[in-house]
Design an enzyme around this catalytic site. Structure first.
Site, PDB file in Angstrom:
ATOM      1  N   PRO A 110       0.829  -1.203   0.000  1.00 52.97           N
ATOM      2  CA  PRO A 110       0.000   0.000   0.000  1.00 52.97           C
ATOM      3  C   PRO A 110       0.862   1.252   0.000  1.00 52.97           C
ATOM      4  CG  PRO A 110      -0.010  -1.035   2.172  1.00 52.97           C
ATOM      5  CD  PRO A 110       0.692  -1.978   1.245  1.00 52.97           C
ATOM      6  N   SER A 115      -4.750   2.383  -0.502  1.00 54.78           N
ATOM      7  CA  SER A 115      -4.426   3.212   0.649  1.00 54.78           C
ATOM      8  C   SER A 115      -5.556   4.178   0.978  1.00 54.78           C
ATOM      9  CB  SER A 115      -3.161   4.026   0.358  1.00 54.78           C
ATOM     10  OG  SER A 115      -2.951   4.996   1.359  1.00 54.78           O
ATOM     11  N   TYR A 139      -5.249   4.016   7.344  1.00 56.15           N
ATOM     12  CA  TYR A 139      -4.554   4.940   8.233  1.00 56.15           C
ATOM     13  C   TYR A 139      -5.629   5.439   9.175  1.00 56.15           C
ATOM     14  CZ  TYR A 139      -0.162   5.365   5.590  1.00 56.15           C
ATOM     15  OH  TYR A 139       1.038   5.133   4.993  1.00 56.15           O
ATOM     16  N   THR A 163      -2.303   0.090   9.526  1.00 57.32           N
ATOM     17  CA  THR A 163      -0.966   0.681   9.465  1.00 57.32           C
ATOM     18  C   THR A 163      -0.519   1.024  10.870  1.00 57.32           C
ATOM     19  OG1 THR A 163      -1.719   1.693   7.418  1.00 57.32           O
ATOM     20  CG2 THR A 163       0.413   2.408   8.269  1.00 57.32           C
ATOM     21  N   LYS A 212       0.352  -4.067   9.787  1.00 56.77           N
ATOM     22  CA  LYS A 212       1.520  -3.717   8.969  1.00 56.77           C
ATOM     23  C   LYS A 212       2.445  -2.770   9.730  1.00 56.77           C
ATOM     24  CE  LYS A 212       2.852  -1.573   4.576  1.00 56.77           C
ATOM     25  NZ  LYS A 212       3.267  -0.215   4.947  1.00 56.77           N
ATOM     26  N   HIS A 268       8.076   0.392   6.613  1.00 55.16           N
ATOM     27  CA  HIS A 268       7.503   1.473   5.806  1.00 55.16           C
ATOM     28  C   HIS A 268       8.538   1.963   4.771  1.00 55.16           C
ATOM     29  CE1 HIS A 268       3.654   3.905   6.417  1.00 55.16           C
ATOM     30  NE2 HIS A 268       4.154   4.421   5.313  1.00 55.16           N
ATOM     31  N   ARG A 276       7.566   1.157  -4.594  1.00 56.84           N
ATOM     32  CA  ARG A 276       8.288   2.053  -5.488  1.00 56.84           C
ATOM     33  C   ARG A 276       8.476   1.449  -6.886  1.00 56.84           C
ATOM     34  NH1 ARG A 276      11.223   2.682  -0.582  1.00 56.84           N
ATOM     35  NH2 ARG A 276      11.276   4.775   0.332  1.00 56.84           N
TER      36      ARG A 276
END
Lengths: 369, 369, 369, 369
Positions: free
Chosen positions: A89, A118, A142, A168, A239, A263, A318
């Site tokens: 995510p 996300s 989140y 998260t 996570k 992260h 990424r």
């Protein structure tokens, strides 16, 4: 969407190696936005170590094992996947491509993998889910300090059919990302799920990372696991786990999956490489629940090493972002196919026919810790 | 042979150190061909580590041992050799010199060492054998998925009088060599043993490394050892061993020699340096069969360290290739003589008079693994 | 002395740190001669590691120990010395200064330390001894394969009043010094002790290092220790010890001192740093005979660490050579005084008042081996 | 104050990271004075290692711990502090700012932290104390070989209300600071506390570091602890401890605090990083007295790691100096606030709400020693 110009490219990529994509993307993107995507916290020691640590263990190749066409298929719970490599995510796919998360979702579904949506997406959860055309998806929460928002967004995730909620846990506030402070980066695009819930000035557009996190729930606790599970009737994956104690506490509190991650080095600098803590966490978890691993994976070799060290699935963001920027849906698919290709070569040469065999491979570890 | 221009040079070389040969060769060769010869798989971490790992152990010199003229003579089975350093099998000597494998074979025989003939040679097995004028030779089999070819080429090897068959165990497919993809390298010369067997379009000429390996047998297994041994009545050496378990399995399946190698870092990247796995393999094998070692040797010092860590013979290909390119037969001999010279100095200064004494030397190992 | 122009300078030096002397000397000397002085064997890994290895152990400073003016005085057998740092034997001081060994000898005597006279000196043993005006001296024997020479030169050493004979055990042939081969260095000055003994063409002048060593005795053995001791009635120190076994064998064969050295990295490349083997040798020797240590010392801190690891005296040659080149007698004295100064500061800050206390200091060792 | 031009700036600083301040200060200051402030002893290995060693241990983040707004408040004895980060004693604040120690003292008091006043201050103890407007202060004694001076300056410290006397144990003479020798640095400003006591030529103005230390008491001993404590009736903290034995001896001799420090790498070069010796000292001290730690801290992360390794408070001087130079009182405060901010982020992300929890965090240590 103001003046920010994201990529509109749609094309397959010829990928020699994933590391070579980063400079191509850097040359195309607005420096602040690229820096936000690429960078990590503080000195970026942990970010760099995440990838470097894969050299702390070596794969001892096994030969003459009557093996061909290694099989990447695997399962998570009852989900059949074409590959053990999934989408981690990440916020704001819109920075990379004008169509944002929808294109990532479409590509991941095409590849038989998992898309992670996300909270801080640039598109609506329902729209991303739809673009994923039936492929399995996770929703990454989140948590907000406004529990109304949490319920509202989880309702949408459930309605969209996601398979699990990712809590998260490692972002009770934003890591100190010095590069973003230097570039003065603020989000040029709205986070529509925030905007839909409340007043327009709450969309994230024009805010920096610290301001975004100002709305985050700081007091995340083990109780949140059960609260989310009870509310959604979905499995909760925690996570941001880096310690075996936290893994066991999370499982005790109801977690159905452990996501080992720091992260991508974007939160706590000065912590260990995520790969270096994986084996001890895996030993503690002892197959009670599945382990997903991310942070630093840039090659099929890295994915192999993580799977051989206790991960059931591995994730990255990424590299997929770079594919998204350079080629949209086809670009993301090219990245996934390249990862699959590298992993298959590694599996064949390591003498491992299935993902299960990879998991039983014994790496040769250096004396670092 | 189309337009590819290989060296025609024939001359002795003044060699200060072997590392200085590589830039000379690089300056003369077509970049793609040089890259194929010089390069390794993926990030080339394993390739670099192969040589760097010799610094993981140090030779503790012994003194006042009443020693002069250290003796390099040694034996493999009943073969008398002038040196423990032999030719590692490698494809396509024709890229280096217009007369290809014949010149390497002649030089190795002149030096009282062993020539290894590759399936992927640019010359016929019989011609290479003849050029070797009675010197001991091995034949390295890349098994085809066409067993008719395997029998046909083994027949030639047997007829040519080779002393053993090397089964290439670590190349069930080609390693991912990114440099070759970047240069777009394809073989400019036919692999005549392939061409002789079947239609001319199967010679390898114009194919890249992936295409060559498309014909390789992927499902290599322990059963192949006995199949080759039974068919040829020759000892089979299994090349590409990096784990003690595989060494013992291969011996149990009939292997008469273990060749510890990671293919010079050209197959699996992310594996350990070949030198780092040698001691544990040697301990497992416990002198049951001889051990040949390659991957990373660039100095007499490295040969000494490998012999002191369990190898009975050591092998290398790139240094001989560079000699071949720069000076033909005389160039290969110059390289061998330089290696012998360095090894003799190391033996004298280490206080070891014979290869057997080298094998009993105790290196001082660093804490790496 | 033909055309070679050695320094004639006589002056005190302002020394900030010893490392800064090397470039000054390099700028003044003929490149081949400088390379011979400065360089090491093969890749020079061992030479570099000799100095780098001092970072493998740290000095834990002790405080509040009621200490001032640390005392460098020490003894070797019955010799009173002003400092535990002495001159390591080295050939050809004439390359550095027109007056060669005489000036080094004068300076070492002035400083209350020991001068070591090499067989390969550019001046006669008697002349060097005389220049040393009563200071203690050692004679370093490079044994010849002509025992008549050995007796002839030992006679001179005894007649000159040296206190001990250093048997050079680590140079049964010359290390392979690639830099000297590259520069084509040959000795531009006669080694007069060789010339005096035999025909003029045997002086070493015009010969390279390999040719010089052609006359060396290769079959050095433990029996040489007693042979020299019996002939000279002097204590024999065996120089070039790197293993505890050799130390014990040498003592058993009559050695009255052990000189731990790898010849400054000029003989066997690929061996450990001399400092890394010192503690285990010292443990084996267990104070039965004194230990002298050299190889890599470039600071007072290094001398401290060697003394704290089992050395009774430490030695160096290159730093003294640089002083000799830059300032003759006064230059050598400046170097000694700078070393003394650095060692005294280190002793004061480490909380050690005497050399004996330094020897009882416990370093903090890293996990390297 | 002759011609030396110190900064007069008074302003808040925008600090991205502390490392970026050093080049700004370097560009403004006279090179010799900057070198004195920034540099260390000899090769500066220990100085560099001080900071590098924080990478020898990693913080394993803990998550879901129901935590927000980590609390930096802590206590030393009965002093309430807003932060565990305090001012390390350092000479000559006047080099950085025209108002010298007074501004540092004011800022530290503003921030609720501790100011340490050095014997070698450029301002009178009473003036510094007054500028500290009631904030807690320590007085750091460099003992003189004139005990009259020691009593005279301690009288002032006591009269000024300092909370403890820091006995500087690691500076019985000045470390050999080669950079200062190269620049020829001498103090351009008087050390007024020296000048007040005796003739004006004793102020330190125009003297170099070696000359300053010529007046220092070399024979510091354990007895000095009780002598100071008895004379002042104040707790004595021994600064410069690097060994557990010295810590226990100091406590046995009456020390009420242990200050683990290697003087920022400015005294003994070749010693361990201060952080590397902290855990074993803390284990020996076992909470009998508080431990203050300095040497190398440049980030909140470093402070966290030191606290988690046994320190009760941590200290630094250079970062505060840079703030003083760039912004006077406001600049020092900016530095403190930046440190606090970084430490708070690290605490939140590491899952530690209080300084006490930080102290119970278990770092993940690499195998270095």
């Amino acid at each position: 969407m103001a003046e920010y110009q994201a990529s509109k490219d749609e094309k397959e990529l010829e990928i020699n190696d994933l590391a070579s994509l980063e400079p191509l993307v850097k040359a195309r993107m607005e420096p602040g936005a690229f820096g936000y995507i690429q960078g990590g916290a503080e000195t970026e020691w942990t970010m760099r170590e995440n990838t470097a640590a894969f050299d702390h263990a070596q794969i001892v190749p096994r030969v003459l094992r009557n093996l061909e066409n290694p099989d990447l298929h695997t399962k998570l719970w009852d989900m059949e996947l074409n590959t053990p490599m999934i989408d981690a995510p990440a916020a704001a796919h819109g920075l990379l491509h004008i169509n944002g998360e929808s294109e990532t979702a479409e590509a991941m579904a095409d590849e038989g993998s998992i898309m992670s949506i996300s909270t801080y997406a640039n598109e609506r959860v329902a729209d991303i889910a739809k673009a994923g055309h039936g492929g399995p998806q996770f929703f990454q929460l989140y948590m907000s300090n406004d529990n109304g928002f949490n319920h509202w967004i989880l309702d949408q995730a459930v309605a969209s059919g996601v398979k699990a909620i990712i809590l998260t846990a490692d972002a009770s506030l934003g890591g100190y990302r010095e590069a973003d402070v230097k570039t003065g980066f603020s989000f040029p695009l709205p986070m529509v799920n925030l905007a839909d819930y409340s007043a327009s000035d709450n969309s994230g557009e024009g805010l920096n990372i610290m301001e975004i996190y100002a709305k985050a729930k700081r007091t995340l606790s083990l109780a949140d696991i059960d609260a989310i599970a009870s509310y959604t009737k979905l499995p909760v994956i925690v996570k941001g786990i880096q310690s075996p104690d936290d893994a066991m506490l999370a499982i005790g509190a109801g977690a159905k999956g452990i996501w080992v991650s720091n992260h991508g080095g974007r939160q706590l600098d000065g912590g260990p490489a995520s790969f270096d803590v994986l084996p001890v966490i895996a030993k503690a978890v002892n197959h009670e629940v599945p382990i997903i691993f991310d942070s630093g994976i840039r090659r099929g070799e890295h994915a192999f090493k993580a799977l051989a060290s206790g991960a059931d699935l591995v994730a990255f963001a990424r590299p997929l972002f770079y594919g998204l920027n350079l080629g949209g849906v086809a670009g993301v698919r090219s990245v996934m196919q390249h990862f699959n290709h590298e992993l298959q070569i590694t599996m064949q040469l390591a003498g491992t026919k299935t993902i299960d065999e990879v998991k039983h491979n014994q790496l040769m570890w250096r004396q670092v810790y």
